[in-house]
Structure formats: structure tokens, C-alpha cells
Scaffold this motif. Structure first.
Motif, mmCIF file in Angstrom:
data_model
loop_
_atom_site.group_PDB
_atom_site.id
_atom_site.type_symbol
_atom_site.label_atom_id
_atom_site.label_comp_id
_atom_site.label_asym_id
_atom_site.label_seq_id
_atom_site.Cartn_x
_atom_site.Cartn_y
_atom_site.Cartn_z
ATOM 1 N N GLU A 100 9.108 -1.892 -16.316
ATOM 2 C CA GLU A 100 9.516 -2.598 -15.000
ATOM 3 C C GLU A 100 9.157 -1.045 -14.444
ATOM 4 O O GLU A 100 8.953 -1.364 -13.337
ATOM 5 N N ARG A 101 9.168 -0.034 -14.529
ATOM 6 C CA ARG A 101 9.436 0.942 -13.292
ATOM 7 C C ARG A 101 7.740 1.958 -13.053
ATOM 8 O O ARG A 101 7.307 2.480 -12.505
ATOM 9 N N PHE A 102 7.980 2.098 -14.993
ATOM 10 C CA PHE A 102 6.482 2.541 -15.208
ATOM 11 C C PHE A 102 5.600 2.131 -15.990
ATOM 12 O O PHE A 102 5.471 1.545 -16.765
ATOM 13 N N ASP A 152 14.910 10.798 -13.812
ATOM 14 C CA ASP A 152 15.347 8.985 -14.247
ATOM 15 C C ASP A 152 13.511 9.233 -14.778
ATOM 16 O O ASP A 152 13.686 8.185 -16.191
ATOM 17 N N THR A 153 12.969 9.526 -14.686
ATOM 18 C CA THR A 153 11.676 9.836 -15.937
ATOM 19 C C THR A 153 11.599 10.579 -16.618
ATOM 20 O O THR A 153 11.182 9.760 -17.374
ATOM 21 N N GLN A 185 3.818 8.112 -14.085
ATOM 22 C CA GLN A 185 3.545 7.144 -12.616
ATOM 23 C C GLN A 185 2.990 7.429 -11.497
ATOM 24 O O GLN A 185 2.851 9.283 -11.488
#
Length: 849
Positions: free
Chosen positions: A431-433, A285-286, A505
Motif C-alpha cells: 500500500e505504501r511501497f 518503517d522501510t 519508495q
């Protein structure tokens, strides 16, 4: 004869000798092992940097040593090597932990504590030492050392770790000193009661220390001091774990040990395999996030480049450019800057690099733009400059295309990309990182999604990540950031540019799913052991007979005999089981009754739904058949009024049928979790006007409609079709239940943060007992049911869901039957779920408040 009373006198003089130090050390090792094995990603602080790659192995050593040692303690007849091996394993893990994580960082508490525990663990390998006051001496030394340090050198207890202890530090230091120094006095000076009192006193500061560390999320330290607090409390109460003597206790011991070991082993293996799978998913995902962000930037640059190219290919623009007509060039440049959001401004430069025209006028643009292009420009290429501040301190990157005319270069078309707008762009990765875009030539930050980040500053990256930027392609790795937090990072180059994307992250956030999964596994292990311990209590003289009675009663219950009960013969575990069975039978009977009621409710709903669906279908089918019959016979339908009446009725019934089906579909979506809103900026005044106009056009029964709204726009972030559905339903109900000649009044009021809509009628009203359930699915007011008003009872339920998903509230008021009613809708003007860190549940709670 004198050899027998000696141990009794020793225990009388030293009640603290009842508990060996091995038990607390084994529990500490067990907790260390569980935490390190099951949640290794939580050990991401800088202090764990030396052991982080081996934290699972260290945890496995703690776990194995403590379990083996507990087995040797529970089974005194076990082989001697089992006890010695457990102590060596646990001692080796503790020594490594003490040296790496306490001595080298200079942690005062760990430097004092762990050598004493290690020494007690080794000394108690000799059975004769287990009857000595080992734990009392260790507790006294630790308490006095901690107390003196807290009072004399408080700076050795940094706020970064002991922040929640700071207000109580003097009190904790005094308690440690009083308890520790008191226990160091000669044993014959203190009566046994005073010794126990001092042990109890010492448990208080240990508990406070554990609480403070737990508040600071230092779980290892919290577990250590929790065990020490419990050990001191056990000594104060005179408790001691003894080898079991009864069959029940032996079975308890066997099931506890036999359940703990395989469950921990299997749970650890399952957690490890799941961690590997989720870890790979997190890494992928990263990596995909970095690649996706790089692709977004590539398309961002290509779109900007294409906009420049299209303008440069315009014949009119080329002619004005070649003629150096500034006044006629500026509209072209202004149009480009306004149309292409990425550009802060657009410039036209002559062959010498002087500014001919800009999208904002020539004032303030007299700087050598060409100096930002060290590489040569090819006729078909595009130059992308390093970032710079110009003008008005705005961070920019210049993109240029050369203008060729009659084989000679006449100048350049320059678009200044706004880095501020680029940083504000929302992407899936942002949005996530934390997303950073770097210029590899100077390692300057072009885009940073972190709050308060400064653009064009020098990027401070871990060494491993800096080396990754120098390699071709992208990659993902773990590293420590500038704040010594372990992070997961991925890098990807932006094709066709000197830019690179770095997404990071924090490790605890990245692997939160693994931590939650591991915590669930630990909970299941604990639950499994507890269940095993409960089963071990089924040991008694009449256990078979009583279990047979329970089995027969269970079989009768399964066969449908809900009246069967078991006599509670004794107040023991089996008696509790019998009572539990009886309670379960009672609950089963109640559940059967509720099930029957649910079946009746379902049948009533099906009956009402069938009736409501059949009501519009019957006239619809009749009018359709009549119309078809007339047309088939005569080919014409001269009775125009009857035809229009039939078609109007068919249209009304079709609309009613559609509304019923839509209500059922919306209810299914709500209960299935598929009901979504599509918010956008909406003016609510036209929405109310359109709804009211629809009802005024087809008004029947002499009902009048009144609409009171502000004269200006009332805007907010709402789903307009869904709000239209709410208002239509409320006015439709008001019309349905209003008498001939009644009035329906709708009012819109506003505040800076929310709006209020009120729908008032003069209808049959709502009984007080129906107000609390009015918005439940399939619920209808009692007077509406009694007077045979149609409907499934879903409209108000759907209205409530729509309003609450907007973050608002809806409620009804009525003085009583035949006195009319008013429905109130309160809506926030802005989306509450967009608040920083908010969730949909937070939005609902905010609305309810």
C-alpha cells in the motif's frame, strides 16, 4: 566645489546605479540556504547526485554567507571583515554550485549567469564599485545571452526542465534579446526613461522563466529568476534599500536582523533534529515493510507446502498415486488447485518425471517438469523451482514433494504457484511501497506491485542494492534507480527459499513528512520575523500614552467591560492597532452572545434529551413495578392480557430508549471521528424487504406499506447494517408523521453506477424554511416541534453521515405542510474512495457533483 555634483550627475545619467548587485545575490543565497538546509530531501534529481550527501553543509554555507552579508549591508558601520567574510563564504558556495551543478552537466543558463553574479559580488567588495551600474550590466549580459541562446540553440533548453516555457520560448527569447541588447548600448545614447523602460521589459522574461521553472518544481532556479525579476523591476522604479535614518526604521532593521538570525538558526537546528528523528522512523518503517513482506511470503510458501503435504499424506491419494490411476487422481488434484488459491494447477509425476495426472487434464502439460528442479529432493524436503512460463504463457514457480512408497520413490506431487496471483496479493507494504520479489538465482522478478510491471523479467537494480542482495540478511539504503531518481530501498530474504524482497519508495514520497514539517518551520520563521517587524513600528512621540490607553482598555475587556472602546487618534500603525482592538471587542461581544446562545441551545438539548429519555422510562418503570407487585402478592398473574399489554409496552419503550441512546452514541462517534463503515458486496433488495417487513408486522393506525423493487438482485459495495439503519429511520419518521389510514411507499431504482431509494409518505409535510436545516444535528421541522412529536433531531443527521460516507447524497422534498414529504437517497454502487489516488474528501465531492 566640483566634487559634490558628480554623484548626482552619475545617478541622473544612470538610474540603474541605485541598486547594488550584492542585494540580489544575498537574497539568492538566502533562498538557496533555506531550501538546502530545511528541505534537503527535495534535492533528489540526478543533477544533484554529486552534492546530495553534502547538501545540508552547502545550504548552511549559503545561509551563513548571505545573512552575514545582509548584516554588513544593513549596518554600514559594521567591521570590514564582516562584509568581506560574507562575500567569501557566499562566493565559495556559489562557485561550487556553479561548477558541480552547471558546468559539469552543461547547463547553459547556469554557465552564463553565476560567473557574472560572482564577479559582481567580488567587485562590490570595494565601496567605490557600488556606485557603478554593475547590476544593469549583469542584467544586460544575462538577458542578451539567454535571448540569443533561446532563438539560435533552443535545444539547450530541454523540455525535461523548461517544459512549461516551450510555448512561450520564442517570445521570451525576443524579450530577453531586446532588453539585453538595448541595455548594452552606451549610456549617453539612451535617456533615463528609456533605460528604466528596458529594465522593466527585462523583468518580464525573468518572471516568465521563474514561473516555468516553478511549474516544473525546480525551486532553486525559480528563486534565482524571481529575485532577478524583482531586481530589474526595482531598477526600473528607481528603488534602493537605504540605511535607516529614523528611530522607527532603525528599530525595524534591528528587529528584522535580530529576529531573522536566531529564528533561522533555531529553526534550522529544530528542523535538523526533527529530520534525524523522522528519517530514522522512515528507515525503520522501510526495513519493517521489507521484513513484513518477507514474512508474508514465508507464510505463503509454508501454507502452500502444507497443502501439498496434507494431500500427500492422504491414504486414498497415495494409493491412487502408487497405482498410477489417472482418472481417480485428477479429482484430488482439482480439489487441491481450487481449494488452495495460490496454486494455478497441481500435477502428479511418476518416478521418471512424466506427468501422470493434472488438475486440468493432460493436454498441454507434456513438458519435462523435472528439469525445473536442479537440486536433489530429500524425502522430507520441498523443492522450489526457478520461475518459468508454462503453459499458456503463465508465469509459474513449481513446488514439489516426493512420494515414498515401500521405501522407494514412486513420483512427485507438484503444485504450480501462480506468480500473477502472488503479485495481486494486497499486503501492508504494497500500500505504501513498490514491492518486488526476486529470485536470487537469476535475479528474475516474481512479484511486482508497480502498475504495468512485467513478471519474470530481469531486475534492473542499483549497484548498491545488487550488492546488498549478495550479502546475508537484509538492509536499507538510498540509491538512484534506473530512471535516475533517488529512492529509499530495503531488502529482506525470504526464509527457506532463494527469494528476496525489495521494497522501494521515491525519496520525495518517503520523506514527505519531513518536507512538510520543514516547510512549516520555515513558515513559522517567516511569521516570527514579520511579527518582529510589526512590533518595531511602535515608535512615535505619543506611543507610551496610546499604549497605556490600549492597556487600560484591554484590562477593562478582560474584566468583562465589553462596551469599552479605544479612540483612533491617527491613521498609523497604532491607529490600526486601536481599530483592531475595537474590532476584537466587537467580535468578543458577538462571541459572548454566541456563547450564551450556545449555552441556551445546550440547555434546550438537555431539556429535550431528559424529556425524551424520561418518556420511555416512566411507563417502563410503572409497568415493571406493577408486574412485580402482582407477582409478589399472588405468585401468579392470572390477567394474561394485561400482562401481555404491559410487556409489549415495556418492549416498545425499551426499544425507544435503545434507539435514543444509539442515536446519541452514533452522534458522538461522528463528531469524534470514530464512525467507520464496513463495506462488502450486498444485495439491496432483501435489505429493503426486511426493513419494510418489520414495520408491516407491527403496523398501527391503519397505515399501509408499499414496496416497489426490481425483480432481480441490486448489488453494490455497501455497509448493510448502516443502510438498514438509514431506511429504518426514514420509514419510522414517515410512520410517525402520517395520519390514520395513511400510506408509506418505498421505491428502489437503479442505474449501472448507482441506485436511488425514495421514501414517500402522506404526513404533515415539511415547511420550506425547515428543509435547509433538516439534516443538521438536533434540528427538527418547525411543525414537528409545534405539534409535540418526540425525538432528539439526530436521526436524519446520522442518516446524512452514513449516506455521505458511502459517497452518496440524501435530501428531502415537500410541497408544504399537510401535503406529505419524500426523502431521496442516492448511493454509488461501488466505493468512490477506491479510485486511483482518491481520498475520502474526493469521494464526498464526487457525490456532491
Amino acid at each position: 566645489m566640483s566634487s559634490h555634483p558628480a554623484p548626482r550627475s552619475l545617478q541622473a545619467a544612470h538610474p540603474h546605479a541605485l541598486l547594488p548587485v550584492t542585494w540580489p545575490v544575498a537574497f539568492i543565497g538566502l533562498m538557496f540556504g533555506v531550501l538546502m538546509t530545511y528541505v534537503p530531501y527535495e534535492f533528489r534529481m540526478a543533477a544533484f547526485r554529486p552534492v546530495y550527501p553534502y547538501v545540508r553543509l552547502l545550504g548552511l554555507t549559503f545561509l551563513t554567507g548571505s545573512i552575514v552579508l545582509m548584516g554588513a549591508l544593513l549596518y554600514p558601520r559594521a567591521p570590514r571583515w564582516l562584509d568581506v567574510g560574507g562575500r567569501l563564504l557566499l562566493g565559495a558556495a556559489m562557485a561550487l554550485y556553479w561548477w558541480v551543478l552547471n558546468v559539469q552537466p552543461g547547463s547553459l543558463t547556469g554557465i552564463v549567469l553565476y560567473p557574472l553574479l560572482f564577479m559582481g559580488l567580488l567587485l562590490e567588495a570595494f565601496p567605490a564599485m557600488r556606485q557603478r551600474p554593475m547590476l544593469k550590466g549583469i542584467a544586460a549580459l544575462v538577458g542578451s545571452g539567454f535571448g540569443v541562446a533561446m532563438l539560435s540553440v533552443p535545444e539547450r533548453f530541454p523540455l525535461s526542465i523548461y517544459a512549461h516555457l516551450a510555448p512561450l520560448r520564442p517570445l521570451v527569447g525576443l524579450l530577453f534579446t531586446a532588453g539585453g541588447v538595448g541595455l548594452l548600448l552606451p549610456a549617453h545614447w539612451l535617456p533615463p526613461r528609456v533605460t528604466r523602460l528596458l529594465m522593466g521589459l527585462l523583468s518580464v522574461p525573468f518572471a516568465l522563466l521563474a514561473y516555468a521553472l516553478a511549474r516544473g518544481a525546480s525551486w532553486l532556479g525559480a528563486s534565482v529568476y524571481t529575485v532577478l525579476a524583482l531586481a530589474c523591476l526595482a531598477l526600473a522604479l528607481g528603488l534602493r534599500p537605504r540605511a535607516p535614518r529614523t528611530v522607527g526604521w532603525k528599530l525595524l532593521r534591528g528587529l528584522a536582523f535580530a529576529g531573522l538570525v536566531p529564528l533561522l538558526a533555531l529553526g534550522g537546528l529544530a528542523a535538523f533534529l526533527a529530520q534525524l528523528a523522522i528519517e530514522q522512523q522512515v528507515l525503520d518503517d522501510t526495513r519493517y515493510a521489507a521484513a513484513g513482506e518477507a514474512d508474508f511470503l514465508r507464510r505463503y510458501l509454508e501454507d502452500s507446502r502444507e497443502s501439498l503435504h496434507l494431500l500427500l499424506e492422504s491414504p486414498g491419494f497415495r494409493a491412487m498415486f502408487a497405482a498410477k490411476d489417472r482418472e481417480r487422481l485428477e479429482p484430488y488434484l482439482s480439489n487441491l488447485a481450487s481449494r488452495q488459491h495460490a496454486f494455478d494447477a497441481a500435477l502428479a509425476l511418476d518416478a521418471d518425471g512424466a506427468v501422470l495426472a493434472t488438475s486440468e487434464g493432460l493436454e498441454g502439460w507434456g513438458f519435462p517438469v523435472r528439469t525445473h528442479f536442479p537440486e536433489p529432493l530429500s524425502p522430507s524436503g520441498v523443492a522450489l523451482s526457478p520461475p518459468f512460463f508454462r503453459p499458456r504463457n503463465r508465469p509459474l514457480v513449481a513446488m514439489a514433494l516426493p512420494l515414498e512408497w515401500d521405501g522407494a520413490r514412486r513420483g512427485m506431487l507438484v503444485g504450480l504457484l501462480s506468480l500473477e496471483r502472488l503479485s495481486d496479493a494486497a499486503t501492508p507494504a504494497s500500500e505504501r511501497f513498490r514491492v518486488q520479489v526476486l529470485d536470487r538465482r537469476g535475479r528474475e522478478i516474481l512479484r511486482d506491485t508497480a502498475a504495468g510491471a512485467q513478471l519474470l523479467g530481469r531486475a534492473h537494480l542499483p549497484d548498491a542494492l545488487s550488492e546488498e542482495l549478495d550479502r546475508p540478511g537484509g538492509g536499507v539504503l538510498e540509491a538512484f534507480d534506473a530512471a535516475d531518481r533517488r529512492v529509499l530501498a530495503a531488502e529482506a530474504p525470504v526464509a527457506g527459499s532463494a527469494w528476496s524482497v525489495v521494497v522501494t519508495q521515491e525519496l520525495g514520497v518517503a520523506y514527505a513528512a519531513i518536507t512538510q514539517m520543514s516547510a512549516a518551520v520555515v513558515g513559522l520563521v517567516v511569521l516570527g520575523v514579520l511579527l518582529s517587524l510589526m512590533l518595531s513600528q511602535v515608535v512615535a512621540r505619543d506611543v507610551i500614552r496610546r499604549l497605556g490607553t490600549l492597556h487600560a482598555a484591554t484590562a477593562a475587556l478582560a474584566a468583562g467591560d465589553l462596551e469599552r472602546r479605544v479612540e483612533v487618534e491617527e491613521d498609523d500603525e497604532l491607529g490600526e492597532l486601536a481599530r483592531g482592538f475595537n474590532e476584537m471587542a466587537d467580535r468578543t461581544g458577538a462571541a459572548q452572545a454566541e456563547l450564551k446562545q450556545a449555552v441556551r441551545t445546550r440547555e434546550e438539548f438537555l431539556s429535550v434529551a431528559s424529556h425524551e429519555l424520561r418518556t420511555p422510562l416512566t411507563p417502563l418503570r410503572g409497568f415493571a413495578a406493577l408486574t412485580l407487585q402482582r407477582l409478589e402478592k399472588s405468585g401468579d398473574f392470572p390477567e394474561r392480557e394485561r400482562l401481555l399489554k404491559a410487556l409489549r409496552s415495556m418492549a416498545r419503550q425499551t426499544e425507544r430508549l435503545t434507539r435514543l441512546v444509539d442515536d446519541l452514541l452514533d452522534t458522538a462517534r461522528i463528531q469524534g471521528g470514530r464512525f467507520e463503515l464496513e463495506r462488502q458486496r450486498v444485495d439491496l433488495v432483501p435489505v429493503l424487504g426486511e426493513v419494510m417487513e418489520r414495520f408491516e408486522v407491527r403496523a398501527e393506525g391503519g397505515i399501509t406499506f408499499e414496496l416497489e423493487v426490481p425483480s432481480h438482485a441490486v448489488e453494490g459495495d455497501w455497509d448493510a447494517p448502516r443502510l438498514d439503519q438509514v431506511l429504518t429511520n426514514l420509514i419510522s419518521n414517515a410512520v410517525r408523521y402520517s395520519p390514520q389510514g395513511g400510506a408509506v411507499h418505498m421505491t428502489l431504482e437503479e442505474t449501472p453506477t448507482e441506485v436511488h431509494v425514495h421514501v414517500r409518505d402522506q404526513g404533515i409535510g415539511i415547511p420550506p424554511e425547515s428543509l435547509s436545516t433538516l439534516f443538521h444535528p438536533f434540528a427538527r421541522a418547525s411543525n414537528a416541534t409545534a405539534r409535540h412529536f418526540g425525538g432528539l433531531g439526530l436521526g436524519l443527521f446520522i442518516c446524512r453521515e452514513i449516506v455521505e460516507r458511502h459517497g452518496g447524497t440524501i435530501w428531502a422534498e415537500s410541497p408544504g405542510p399537510q401535503q406529505g414529504s419524500v426523502f431521496h437517497v442516492r448511493l454509488p454502487r461501488f466505493n468512490p474512495s477506491q479510485r486511483q489516488g482518491a481520498t475520502p474528501d474526493d469521494a464526498r465531492r464526487d457525490a456532491a457533483a
